[in-house]
Each structure stands twice: as C-alpha cells, then as structure tokens.
Design an enzyme around this catalytic site. Sequence first.
Site, PDB file in Angstrom:
ATOM      1  N   LYS A 224      -1.472 -21.827  -4.391  1.00 34.74           N
ATOM      2  CA  LYS A 224       0.097 -21.595  -4.365  1.00 34.74           C
ATOM      3  C   LYS A 224       0.609 -22.284  -5.532  1.00 34.74           C
ATOM      4  O   LYS A 224       0.045 -23.010  -6.315  1.00 34.74           O
ATOM      5  CB  LYS A 224       0.826 -22.200  -2.938  1.00 34.74           C
ATOM      6  CG  LYS A 224       0.564 -21.336  -1.714  1.00 34.74           C
ATOM      7  CD  LYS A 224       1.300 -21.570  -0.741  1.00 34.74           C
ATOM      8  CE  LYS A 224       1.220 -20.146   0.180  1.00 34.74           C
ATOM      9  NZ  LYS A 224       1.833 -20.542   1.612  1.00 34.74           N
ATOM     10  N   ARG A 264      -6.029 -21.831   5.604  1.00 36.12           N
ATOM     11  CA  ARG A 264      -6.022 -20.520   5.458  1.00 36.12           C
ATOM     12  C   ARG A 264      -6.361 -20.317   3.872  1.00 36.12           C
ATOM     13  O   ARG A 264      -5.410 -20.982   2.892  1.00 36.12           O
ATOM     14  CB  ARG A 264      -4.653 -19.834   5.673  1.00 36.12           C
ATOM     15  CG  ARG A 264      -4.436 -18.336   5.210  1.00 36.12           C
ATOM     16  CD  ARG A 264      -2.972 -17.839   5.656  1.00 36.12           C
ATOM     17  NE  ARG A 264      -3.061 -16.745   5.429  1.00 36.12           N
ATOM     18  CZ  ARG A 264      -2.430 -15.805   4.556  1.00 36.12           C
ATOM     19  NH1 ARG A 264      -2.181 -16.678   3.407  1.00 36.12           N
ATOM     20  NH2 ARG A 264      -2.368 -14.841   4.252  1.00 36.12           N
TER      21      ARG A 264
END
Length: 302
Positions: A224, A264
């Site tokens: 991210k 994740r």
Amino acid sequence: MATTKELPGLPVEERCLVMGVVNVTPDSFSDGGRWFDAGRAIEHGLRMVGEGADIVDVGGESTQPGAQRVPADEELRRVLPVVTELARQGVVVSVDTMRAEVAAAAVDAGAVLVNDVSGGMADPAMARLVASTGVSYVLMHWRGHSHDMQKRAVYTDVVQEVYDELEQRMTAVVDEGVDPGQIIIDPGLGFAKSPEKGHNWALLAHLDRFAQLGRPILIGGSRKRFLGRLLSDADGNPRSFTECDDATVAVTALAAFHGAWAVRVHEVRPNADAVRVAQAWRSGGTALIDGRAEIPRVRGGQ
C-alpha cells in the site's frame, strides 16, 4: 485476542494466518490484469496455497483510490469460476466483495469467508446474507467508495475514531442477525487513511486497542501507498508498489508478533516465513519441532 476457533469454516492455528490475494481485475493497484484470465487466476491461487497461504481471497472489483465500480454481473463473471474451482480443489476461499448478490453466489460456490471492505455499508442486504449463511465475515473500517474515499480521511484522533466506527458497524450487523462469532475486524489500512498524515502507522501502532473489540484482527497493508511513501528516494519519489514487498514482510512480522489473526498479502512465501518467525519468537521456541516452526499446510474449510 479472540481465537480462530470461533470462526466458521476457517483454519485453526496458534499462529497468524496468511491470506493470499487474487485480483481478477484489469485495474487493481498492484497487479491489475495479471490474473484477469480465470485460468491464470486459479493457477495463481493454487500456487499461493503451495507457498503457504491458509486462505485465498478472490476479488473482482478494484478498490484502489479513484476506482469506479463495475456492474454486478461483470463482478460475478470474474470471480465465480475462480471461487468454484479453488473450492473444488479444497482451498479455503474468501470472496472480496461489497455486494450481497456476489457474496451469496460465491458462498454457494464454496467460499467460506466474505471479505467486505465496506463493513456492510455499501449493500444493506449484506448483513442479512451473512447472518443467513453463517459464514465468517470481515468487517472493515470504511468511509465511502474509492472514487472519493481519500477526501474523507479527516480525523482528530484516528485510532479512537476508527475504533468507534468499527464498534458501531459491529453493533449494526449484529442487530441484523450476524452472530458476533462470525466477525473479523479490519482497521482498513489505506481506505480513507492519509499516508501524509500517518493514519496507517497510528493504527498499526495501536493494534492492542482494536483487540478490545474482542474479535480477530485482519491486517491488509500489502504494497500500500503508505509503505511506498515511507521508502521514498532522496528526491521524494515513492517506491513502486512491487518494490514494497520487503516492507510488507516487515509489517507482517510485526503484526503477527502483536497478535493479528491474519495478514492479507500479494506475495505469500516471504510472508508465510515472517509469520513462522513471529510465532517462534512469541512462543519463545515452544512452537519449534526438530528445529523448524510447525506450520501445517492449508486445509479445506468445509
């Protein structure tokens, strides 16, 4: 923290679980298009299992900042063949969707977990679907769809406000019939969180606060933008998404050590190694057998 024994259909381990990401999309932020073909997506999911994934999370709609929604029939076309075949081969499958219609079809096809980044806010029917099927449910902190979510990244105290909003959403879905034992919480790294203001780091630094909600915690920090910003070069240019895999492994190790239920991730093998190290460290070596951390392979969740 709550144990995985409370979660329907999911593996039970003492360690942090690893959820591998399969984006069946042309436009996901880090790997859009690579697994858009169903056959390639299935092969990728099976490869992830071989590398140590406990759960494979299949999604057909990009949620990167600025992304526009796809029609429900297109989302179904993308995910159902992949969910069906992976489940047939004994993989523990999660479906990443905000739509109750897609979740219902995926559960019928063998998915045992619904990963809803909207926490039930995008589709009022989602909570009822989860309640009626009894599947496990990831309830993520969310403030709006991708096209404008970053405008909503305004907080006075990000940890307290995210905590309060997750608690409110938990109450709302339980009122719709969801058993609290079905719920996994996700603080929503990157979703209406500003990399420039440090929101994601504050949430990671206070995982113990979210443990007070009494439910397992999923952390989705892989590749991210807040990692790319942290690793910017001397000219201030952020690292590319795929060049953040080492930083993702660091986040995984720390999250696992601090009690996250699952992470994740896009690259499974190094993150599976990281949770192995974290568990050995947490246990002081009692998890070791013949010098190796005991990490059973993925099991079917039926």
